[in-house]
Design a protein around this motif. Sequence first.
Motif, PDB file in Angstrom:
ATOM      1  N   GLY A   6       3.861   4.465  -9.376  1.00 52.12           N
ATOM      2  CA  GLY A   6       4.327   4.272  -8.005  1.00 52.12           C
ATOM      3  C   GLY A   6       5.789   4.603  -7.853  1.00 52.12           C
ATOM      4  O   GLY A   6       6.596   4.483  -8.760  1.00 52.12           O
ATOM      5  N   CYS A   8       8.581   3.492  -4.952  1.00 52.19           N
ATOM      6  CA  CYS A   8       8.661   2.676  -3.746  1.00 52.19           C
ATOM      7  C   CYS A   8      10.086   2.568  -3.244  1.00 52.19           C
ATOM      8  O   CYS A   8      11.043   2.904  -3.920  1.00 52.19           O
ATOM      9  N   GLY A  12      11.489   6.087  -3.518  1.00 52.58           N
ATOM     10  CA  GLY A  12      10.539   6.983  -2.879  1.00 52.58           C
ATOM     11  C   GLY A  12      11.168   7.781  -1.770  1.00 52.58           C
ATOM     12  O   GLY A  12      10.912   8.969  -1.610  1.00 52.58           O
ATOM     13  N   LEU A  32       5.112  -2.224   2.889  1.00 53.44           N
ATOM     14  CA  LEU A  32       5.137  -1.662   1.548  1.00 53.44           C
ATOM     15  C   LEU A  32       5.140  -2.788   0.530  1.00 53.44           C
ATOM     16  O   LEU A  32       6.122  -3.501   0.367  1.00 53.44           O
ATOM     17  N   CYS A  35       5.058  -1.674  -6.221  1.00 54.11           N
ATOM     18  CA  CYS A  35       4.732  -0.317  -6.638  1.00 54.11           C
ATOM     19  C   CYS A  35       3.344  -0.242  -7.230  1.00 54.11           C
ATOM     20  O   CYS A  35       2.904  -1.136  -7.939  1.00 54.11           O
ATOM     21  N   THR A 232      -1.602   7.033  -1.382  1.00 54.10           N
ATOM     22  CA  THR A 232      -0.210   7.426  -1.606  1.00 54.10           C
ATOM     23  C   THR A 232       0.533   7.448  -0.279  1.00 54.10           C
ATOM     24  O   THR A 232       1.617   6.890  -0.149  1.00 54.10           O
ATOM     25  N   ASN A 260       0.581   1.343   1.013  1.00 54.32           N
ATOM     26  CA  ASN A 260       0.165   2.655   0.497  1.00 54.32           C
ATOM     27  C   ASN A 260       1.108   3.046  -0.635  1.00 54.32           C
ATOM     28  O   ASN A 260       2.033   3.832  -0.447  1.00 54.32           O
ATOM     29  N   ASN A 261       0.851   2.485  -1.808  1.00 51.51           N
ATOM     30  CA  ASN A 261       1.749   2.630  -2.950  1.00 51.51           C
ATOM     31  C   ASN A 261       1.080   3.201  -4.193  1.00 51.51           C
ATOM     32  O   ASN A 261       1.636   3.161  -5.278  1.00 51.51           O
ATOM     33  N   ALA A 277       4.674   7.954  -3.150  1.00 51.24           N
ATOM     34  CA  ALA A 277       4.042   6.658  -2.945  1.00 51.24           C
ATOM     35  C   ALA A 277       4.943   5.804  -2.069  1.00 51.24           C
ATOM     36  O   ALA A 277       6.164   5.857  -2.157  1.00 51.24           O
ATOM     37  N   GLY A 278       4.326   5.022  -1.209  1.00 54.79           N
ATOM     38  CA  GLY A 278       5.103   4.193  -0.289  1.00 54.79           C
ATOM     39  C   GLY A 278       5.276   4.801   1.077  1.00 54.79           C
ATOM     40  O   GLY A 278       6.013   4.273   1.904  1.00 54.79           O
TER      41      GLY A 278
END
Length: 365
Positions: A6, A8, A12, A32, A35, A232, A260-261, A277-278
């Motif tokens: 992940g 985050c 991210g 969020l 991760c 993702t 969505n991680n 991701a994130g």
Amino acid sequence: MGKQGGVCGAVGERAWKQGAPALLVAALGAVLAGCGDGGSGHVPTATVSEGDAAFADVLRQKLLDARPGDVIEVPAGRYSFDRSLSLRVDNVTLRGAGQDKSVLSFKGQKAGAEGLLVNADHFTIENLAIEDAKGDGLKINEAEFVTIRGVRVEWTGGPKTANGGYGLYPVRTRNVLIEDSIAIGASDAGIYVGQSQDVIVRNSRAEYNVAGIEIENTINADVYGNVATNNTGGILVFNMPALKQPGGNIRMFKNQVFANNTGNFGAKGTPVASVPAGSGVVINSNDDVTSCRGIACSTTSRPTATRTTTARRSGWIPPRRSPGMSWTPPTSKPGAWTSTRSGRPPLRWRWTSTPPTSIPPTRTT
């Protein structure tokens, strides 16, 4: 790009800005959480008992021999296929006993690029599942009046780059309804609509995909009442270059986009492989995109055209127009607008409460 693990928060965001500066990342209503680790939280849907092995060949033949008006029933059970199924006849319904009861399994697929490929108008598929296709789960190409209802497409081994690219995949289609459906584990997009027009994606769930829901180069799409989580990126609205049809006029509202991680497991070199991701909602090169939460609405593009000014002043906003479409206003408030298009059934739009002055009405059919 395509790595597990992940990314985050600020990490991210920084990676996204460096990797894809043209994209606008909008975390609209996204929450969020911690991760992700590439999808270790994925739990496969409960196993369905094997059905009559002979029915797999029966179903294949029924699809090949189908005639307009046929309703093809898939009884409860798991049916295994080693190559793609296809349908090329208009006005056919494929109906199962439920998305957790009637399962078309392609786990041992040796041939074909999809689980089920459809090139036909007035097609309805409902209440069944497609699992572990070698390529895309359900692809519908160059069709009009398509309904996908209560369909689950899943790769049961969880998020993997080797999974098929798309779960539900209508492309170059028109008048499409996707509702009450589920997409899990696609290595590109779980629910994808591309180069299409007049589309509704509602009350569906996308989970453990790279992109949960993706609307690409599509005109007139309503995306609402959906859940996008553990992907993702939650919801993506893209205009890709070098395609004949640019998209626009997209409305997203009352969606739940959160956590969505999952680490990006997209194939290297694909557009979604650079989504970090994130990501909650990603909008790329698209005009006329409206995002609403309840009746509070913001627009990423230019103001509404002058033709709706009078309606706005009086508290009414007519539905958007497509070429060749005319609208009949309601006689009372709230009420329904009815569309008329030559040779096609009317569409209806209705206010769910006293009409606000800031957002379009909600399409009900």
